[in-house]
Design a protein around this motif. Sequence first.
Motif, PDB file in Angstrom:
ATOM      1  N   ILE A  48       0.804  -1.227   0.000  1.00 37.38           N
ATOM      2  CA  ILE A  48       0.000   0.000   0.000  1.00 37.38           C
ATOM      3  C   ILE A  48       0.833   1.272   0.000  1.00 37.38           C
ATOM      4  O   ILE A  48       0.283   2.371  -0.032  1.00 37.38           O
ATOM      5  N   LEU A  49       2.162   1.153   0.012  1.00 43.03           N
ATOM      6  CA  LEU A  49       2.996   2.355   0.125  1.00 43.03           C
ATOM      7  C   LEU A  49       2.826   3.287  -1.074  1.00 43.03           C
ATOM      8  O   LEU A  49       2.702   4.507  -0.917  1.00 43.03           O
ATOM      9  N   ASN A  50       2.844   2.741  -2.283  1.00 37.31           N
ATOM     10  CA  ASN A  50       2.687   3.610  -3.452  1.00 37.31           C
ATOM     11  C   ASN A  50       1.306   4.259  -3.488  1.00 37.31           C
ATOM     12  O   ASN A  50       1.162   5.410  -3.912  1.00 37.31           O
ATOM     13  N   GLY A  51       0.284   3.531  -3.045  1.00 39.94           N
ATOM     14  CA  GLY A  51      -1.055   4.107  -2.996  1.00 39.94           C
ATOM     15  C   GLY A  51      -1.128   5.295  -2.063  1.00 39.94           C
ATOM     16  O   GLY A  51      -1.778   6.308  -2.370  1.00 39.94           O
ATOM     17  N   LEU A  52      -0.468   5.201  -0.914  1.00 41.90           N
ATOM     18  CA  LEU A  52      -0.434   6.331   0.017  1.00 41.90           C
ATOM     19  C   LEU A  52       0.371   7.493  -0.569  1.00 41.90           C
ATOM     20  O   LEU A  52      -0.022   8.659  -0.442  1.00 41.90           O
ATOM     21  N   ALA A  53       1.498   7.167  -1.203  1.00 40.74           N
ATOM     22  CA  ALA A  53       2.321   8.225  -1.804  1.00 40.74           C
ATOM     23  C   ALA A  53       1.572   8.923  -2.927  1.00 40.74           C
ATOM     24  O   ALA A  53       1.669  10.149  -3.082  1.00 40.74           O
ATOM     25  N   ASP A  54       0.822   8.168  -3.721  1.00 42.74           N
ATOM     26  CA  ASP A  54       0.053   8.770  -4.818  1.00 42.74           C
ATOM     27  C   ASP A  54      -1.004   9.747  -4.300  1.00 42.74           C
ATOM     28  O   ASP A  54      -1.443  10.632  -5.042  1.00 42.74           O
ATOM     29  N   ALA A  55      -1.407   9.579  -3.060  1.00 45.81           N
ATOM     30  CA  ALA A  55      -2.389  10.482  -2.453  1.00 45.81           C
ATOM     31  C   ALA A  55      -1.730  11.704  -1.816  1.00 45.81           C
ATOM     32  O   ALA A  55      -2.403  12.495  -1.155  1.00 45.81           O
ATOM     33  N   GLY A  56      -0.416  11.845  -2.006  1.00 49.64           N
ATOM     34  CA  GLY A  56       0.286  13.008  -1.476  1.00 49.64           C
ATOM     35  C   GLY A  56       0.836  12.824  -0.086  1.00 49.64           C
ATOM     36  O   GLY A  56       1.283  13.793   0.541  1.00 49.64           O
ATOM     37  N   LEU A  57       0.838  11.590   0.426  1.00 44.47           N
ATOM     38  CA  LEU A  57       1.366  11.301   1.749  1.00 44.47           C
ATOM     39  C   LEU A  57       2.793  10.767   1.635  1.00 44.47           C
ATOM     40  O   LEU A  57       3.236  10.346   0.568  1.00 44.47           O
ATOM     41  N   ARG A  58       3.508  10.760   2.753  1.00 43.99           N
ATOM     42  CA  ARG A  58       4.848  10.190   2.806  1.00 43.99           C
ATOM     43  C   ARG A  58       4.850   9.056   3.830  1.00 43.99           C
ATOM     44  O   ARG A  58       5.101   9.271   5.012  1.00 43.99           O
ATOM     45  N   PRO A  59       4.532   7.824   3.394  1.00 40.32           N
ATOM     46  CA  PRO A  59       4.506   6.705   4.333  1.00 40.32           C
ATOM     47  C   PRO A  59       5.913   6.260   4.712  1.00 40.32           C
ATOM     48  O   PRO A  59       6.816   6.228   3.875  1.00 40.32           O
ATOM     49  N   ILE A  60       6.092   5.918   5.976  1.00 39.22           N
ATOM     50  CA  ILE A  60       7.370   5.404   6.483  1.00 39.22           C
ATOM     51  C   ILE A  60       7.062   4.154   7.291  1.00 39.22           C
ATOM     52  O   ILE A  60       6.425   4.229   8.352  1.00 39.22           O
ATOM     53  N   ALA A  61       7.500   2.999   6.785  1.00 38.23           N
ATOM     54  CA  ALA A  61       7.261   1.711   7.446  1.00 38.23           C
ATOM     55  C   ALA A  61       8.574   1.220   8.027  1.00 38.23           C
ATOM     56  O   ALA A  61       9.465   0.771   7.299  1.00 38.23           O
ATOM     57  N   VAL A  62       8.697   1.305   9.338  1.00 35.21           N
ATOM     58  CA  VAL A  62       9.962   1.006  10.009  1.00 35.21           C
ATOM     59  C   VAL A  62      10.001  -0.438  10.479  1.00 35.21           C
ATOM     60  O   VAL A  62       8.975  -1.038  10.806  1.00 35.21           O
ATOM     61  N   ASP A  63      11.208  -1.004  10.509  1.00 36.84           N
ATOM     62  CA  ASP A  63      11.440  -2.304  11.140  1.00 36.84           C
ATOM     63  C   ASP A  63      11.901  -2.075  12.571  1.00 36.84           C
ATOM     64  O   ASP A  63      12.857  -1.327  12.813  1.00 36.84           O
ATOM     65  N   PHE A  64      11.240  -2.723  13.511  1.00 38.78           N
ATOM     66  CA  PHE A  64      11.713  -2.670  14.887  1.00 38.78           C
ATOM     67  C   PHE A  64      13.093  -3.327  14.979  1.00 38.78           C
ATOM     68  O   PHE A  64      13.456  -4.145  14.123  1.00 38.78           O
ATOM     69  N   PRO A  65      13.879  -3.005  16.008  1.00 40.97           N
ATOM     70  CA  PRO A  65      15.211  -3.608  16.135  1.00 40.97           C
ATOM     71  C   PRO A  65      15.152  -5.137  16.073  1.00 40.97           C
ATOM     72  O   PRO A  65      14.289  -5.770  16.679  1.00 40.97           O
ATOM     73  N   GLY A  66      16.074  -5.707  15.298  1.00 29.08           N
ATOM     74  CA  GLY A  66      16.150  -7.155  15.200  1.00 29.08           C
ATOM     75  C   GLY A  66      15.059  -7.783  14.374  1.00 29.08           C
ATOM     76  O   GLY A  66      14.967  -9.013  14.286  1.00 29.08           O
ATOM     77  N   MET A  67      14.212  -6.969  13.746  1.00 24.93           N
ATOM     78  CA  MET A  67      13.113  -7.471  12.925  1.00 24.93           C
ATOM     79  C   MET A  67      13.336  -7.030  11.484  1.00 24.93           C
ATOM     80  O   MET A  67      13.859  -5.942  11.232  1.00 24.93           O
ATOM     81  N   GLY A  68      12.932  -7.856  10.538  1.00 22.84           N
ATOM     82  CA  GLY A  68      13.075  -7.486   9.142  1.00 22.84           C
ATOM     83  C   GLY A  68      14.517  -7.236   8.769  1.00 22.84           C
ATOM     84  O   GLY A  68      15.388  -8.082   8.961  1.00 22.84           O
ATOM     85  N   ARG A  69      14.791  -6.031   8.270  1.00 21.44           N
ATOM     86  CA  ARG A  69      16.143  -5.670   7.821  1.00 21.44           C
ATOM     87  C   ARG A  69      16.903  -4.844   8.867  1.00 21.44           C
ATOM     88  O   ARG A  69      17.999  -4.354   8.581  1.00 21.44           O
ATOM     89  N   ALA A  70      16.319  -4.643  10.042  1.00 18.04           N
ATOM     90  CA  ALA A  70      16.928  -3.749  11.026  1.00 18.04           C
ATOM     91  C   ALA A  70      18.047  -4.426  11.799  1.00 18.04           C
ATOM     92  O   ALA A  70      18.010  -5.629  12.060  1.00 18.04           O
ATOM     93  N   GLY A  71      19.033  -3.623  12.187  1.00 17.63           N
ATOM     94  CA  GLY A  71      20.058  -4.098  13.098  1.00 17.63           C
ATOM     95  C   GLY A  71      19.523  -4.132  14.515  1.00 17.63           C
ATOM     96  O   GLY A  71      18.359  -3.836  14.779  1.00 17.63           O
ATOM     97  N   GLY A  72      20.397  -4.489  15.441  1.00 15.12           N
ATOM     98  CA  GLY A  72      19.994  -4.568  16.837  1.00 15.12           C
ATOM     99  C   GLY A  72      19.255  -5.852  17.132  1.00 15.12           C
ATOM    100  O   GLY A  72      19.156  -6.753  16.298  1.00 15.12           O
ATOM    101  N   GLU A  73      18.732  -5.927  18.346  1.00 17.31           N
ATOM    102  CA  GLU A  73      18.021  -7.130  18.781  1.00 17.31           C
ATOM    103  C   GLU A  73      17.088  -6.769  19.928  1.00 17.31           C
ATOM    104  O   GLU A  73      17.476  -6.031  20.839  1.00 17.31           O
ATOM    105  N   LEU A  74      15.867  -7.274  19.870  1.00 13.83           N
ATOM    106  CA  LEU A  74      14.918  -7.078  20.949  1.00 13.83           C
ATOM    107  C   LEU A  74      15.169  -8.077  22.075  1.00 13.83           C
ATOM    108  O   LEU A  74      15.607  -9.201  21.836  1.00 13.83           O
ATOM    109  N   THR A  75      14.854  -7.648  23.290  1.00 18.06           N
ATOM    110  CA  THR A  75      14.864  -8.519  24.460  1.00 18.06           C
ATOM    111  C   THR A  75      13.482  -8.457  25.097  1.00 18.06           C
ATOM    112  O   THR A  75      12.634  -7.643  24.696  1.00 18.06           O
TER     113      THR A  75
END
Length: 290
Positions: A48-75
Amino acid sequence: MDKGTEAGVMRSTVRVDGETISYLTAGRDGPVVLLLHGTHWSRVWLPILNGLADAGLRPIAVDFPGMGRAGGELTLETATVPALAEWVARFAAALNLAEPIDVAGHDIGGAVAQHFLAKGPLEISRLALVNSVTYDSWPAPHVVRLLERTTTADEFLRARRQAVTADLAEAATEHLIAEYLEPWADSRCRRSWLAMAGAAESHYTLDLVPALRRSSTPKLLVWGEDDAFEKVEYAEKFASEIPRTTLVRVPGARHLPTENSPGPIARALADFFSSGPRSAREDAGPAALR
């Protein structure tokens, strides 16, 4: 553009607490919409990111630490809802995001979004929940079962494959399932997932209900009607009890409705986040995406 993204979507990084944190974004200007995931990762928001951007918004989908592509690690300590909320505030500060900010949350990310509305530390202007945990709807039984035993990496991945396949419903393909599972090949990401699941306690959302009932902030619920765990009945209860809440149903979708009905969901969220102080949607009552 890295593996798993699409045209118009960029993956960027920023340093938070000394770790390299990854996030997806689309568009360059416009009001920011911060998108928070739960026991999956930022991939849930990609359709849905492009759909939000097409509406003039700036979506930012973050990865929590240790999740997805993010560094760090959750405890267990850093994966609680209040701790994640504090971390998101530091992420927003690292990107110099101005408050108040629009926020959408999926799954446990929705608990973090509700925490902002009730307790801070971010001031938010609009709240959207997409098949989010609410009240005492969590933790899900299959998550509890996975935590109750010591699993090998192969056993963990088999359990997550089963859950991802069910959550994707009709959108499930071998390629898409593999994309969702890829981060968990890393033991650090598996430990972070187990920490988030282990810190999952429904009192975090139950404790927010009194403040949510007093809130005048506009709220939108977008719900896959066939979610077996975050059931639509919880969304109906939320919409009936919490002021200025609109419920939009997504027929046939399960826990990852962004994969089943990305166009209609992007439009519903874009209309909500682009509207003025009071949207016509907020008076329209429950609706369904067809």
